[in-house]
Design a protein around this motif. Structure first.
Motif, PDB file in Angstrom:
ATOM      1  N   ILE A 109       0.835  -1.397  -0.035  1.00 56.42           N
ATOM      2  CA  ILE A 109      -0.013  -0.062   0.090  1.00 56.42           C
ATOM      3  C   ILE A 109       0.885   1.180  -0.026  1.00 56.42           C
ATOM      4  O   ILE A 109       0.538   2.255  -0.515  1.00 56.42           O
TER       5      ILE A 109
ATOM      6  N   VAL B 173      -7.561   0.618   1.177  1.00 57.51           N
ATOM      7  CA  VAL B 173      -7.056  -0.142   0.215  1.00 57.51           C
ATOM      8  C   VAL B 173      -8.033  -0.088  -1.020  1.00 57.51           C
ATOM      9  O   VAL B 173      -7.825   0.385  -2.132  1.00 57.51           O
TER      10      VAL B 173
ATOM     11  N   LEU C  12      -4.756  -4.631  -5.323  1.00 61.63           N
ATOM     12  CA  LEU C  12      -5.495  -3.847  -4.134  1.00 61.63           C
ATOM     13  C   LEU C  12      -6.831  -4.439  -3.876  1.00 61.63           C
ATOM     14  O   LEU C  12      -6.813  -4.707  -2.712  1.00 61.63           O
TER      15      LEU C  12
END
Length: 413
Positions: free
Chosen positions: A250, A308, A386
């Motif tokens: 991330i 996310v 993701l």
């Protein structure tokens, strides 16, 4: 192993006695040391980028300098845990600040007098990483000795670190335009001087002489202590997967996504929003005192999914900010619950080494996740990576909930 003549982490004041305040002399000094040092740490990436890029060395030189720091830190932090158990964490932390003060002062002088040689920058970055490895184990073990309320102490530090994480780069950017990287590193060196002085002034209990055990024997002993606690190695094992698949990726992916969709200025704003979320998470941890900290912390981790998913899909800026803020709150609350659990459940004589195992494992997995994020995203798609991270986040929380030793662990104090 050094047997410290101090009360164990589970000791309490007598029933009916008024406990000492959190803001006692030792905690005030410790708080100042940590806050000032973290402020200085936040300035380093800006200083390196400004100095090396202006010298014409290219972006890779910045990565190599930061990588040298990380390699030395991850490689020696377990040794730092053993040294802290042998010679007391305070002594090792003061020594570490002295090492980093000298190295950073030399770096400041090198940048102030002209473009330094790359080998010198890399060597001094590695020396700073070594100092951090010696320093870090004591961060966990010192707090329970000074703070009568360990959770509140962790929460206060989390709030302060979140604010300094935002302030450090901003001040460094201003100094870069005013006096260049030499001035930034000079200020950073001063933060180590302040930190070392504060730690030196802390009054700690006397320490018994060390035994004749070898460092290897103490490392093995620390590993046995680690394996003897299913909740500890269980969380770290799960966290390793989490670091590779969620938290590691991330960091670079959010920089790419927000910058490409909006701008680098917007990315800076989102990081500020995330830092504000971290501060709020720390404030919540001051107020909420769950009977099962790891259970509550795991529940909070579901909030990272918001961070996310707003990256996976092109959402409006207000929703993007809400995701970053929620992720910051969630992660900060988990970290306070985790730190408090480790510091109150593990005997102080083993805490330095076990914390070092935790830090080393976490950093290595995060580094792997960051390194793999770009290539994997290019191979299978950014959104796919993701979304998979969001699914894995749910699975990780499910595993933590499913393990009785983790979900059922009750707070000690």
């Amino acid at each position: 192993m050094a047997a410290q003549a101090i009360p164990g982490p589970t000791s309490r004041p007598p029933s009916g006695a008024a406990g000492p305040t959190l803001w006692n002399r030792n905690f005030r000094l410790f708080f100042l040391a940590r806050t000032v040092a973290r402020f200085g740490d936040g300035m380093v990436p800006v200083a390196l980028a400004a100095g090396l890029l202006d010298a014409g060395y290219g972006a890779s030189s910045v990565s190599f300098a930061l990588g040298a720091w990380m390699v030395c830190f991850a490689g020696f932090v377990i040794v730092g845990g053993v040294l802290a158990d042998r010679f007391t964490p305070r002594r090792m932390m003061v020594l570490a600040d002295g090492v980093r003060l000298v190295g950073t002062a030399v770096l400041a002088a090198a940048f102030a007098t002209g473009p330094p040689a790359l080998w010198l920058v890399y060597a001094l970055s590695a020396l700073s990483g070594l100092g951090a490895a010696i320093f870090q184990p004591g961060v966990a073990s010192m707090l329970p000795l000074m703070a009568p309320d360990v959770q509140r102490g962790n929460a206060v530090l989390r709030v302060a670190e979140s604010l300094t994480a935002m302030a450090g780069p901003a001040v460094a950017g201003a100094l870069a335009g005013f006096g260049g990287p030499g001035l930034i590193f000079g200020v950073n060196a001063a933060t180590f001087a302040v930190s070392g002085l504060c730690l030196f002034l802390i009054r700690m209990p006397s320490v018994a002489p060390v035994t004749g055990e070898s460092m290897l024997h103490e490392l093995i002993g620390g590993w046995r202590e680690f394996r003897a606690r299913p909740w500890l190695w269980g969380v770290i094992a799960v966290w390793s997967v989490y670091g590779i698949t969620v938290l590691g990726p991330i960091t670079p992916l959010e920089a790419v996504v927000v910058t490409e969709r909006h701008s680098s200025a917007m990315f800076g704003l989102m990081m500020t929003v995330n830092g504000a979320g971290n501060a709020v998470g720390g404030l919540l941890a001051m107020r909420l005192r769950p009977g099962r900290p790891l259970f509550a912390g795991t529940f909070a981790l579901f909030g990272v999914i918001a961070n996310v998913l707003v990256l996976a899909y092109d959402v409006p800026v207000p929703l993007l900010a809400a995701g970053f803020f929620t992720g910051g709150v969630s992660l900060a609350f988990w970290l306070v619950m985790w730190s408090t659990t480790v510091q109150t459940q593990i005997p102080n004589e083993a805490l330095n080494r076990l914390h070092a195992y935790d830090v080393a494992g976490s950093l290595i997995m995060l580094a792997v996740g960051r390194a793999l994020a770009g290539p994997v995203a290019e191979a299978v798609g950014l959104r796919e990576v993701l979304v998979a991270g969001a699914v894995i986040n749910v699975a990780v929380c499910g595993v933590l909930f499913a393990v009785p030793a983790i979900r059922g662990l009750k707070r000690v104090r």
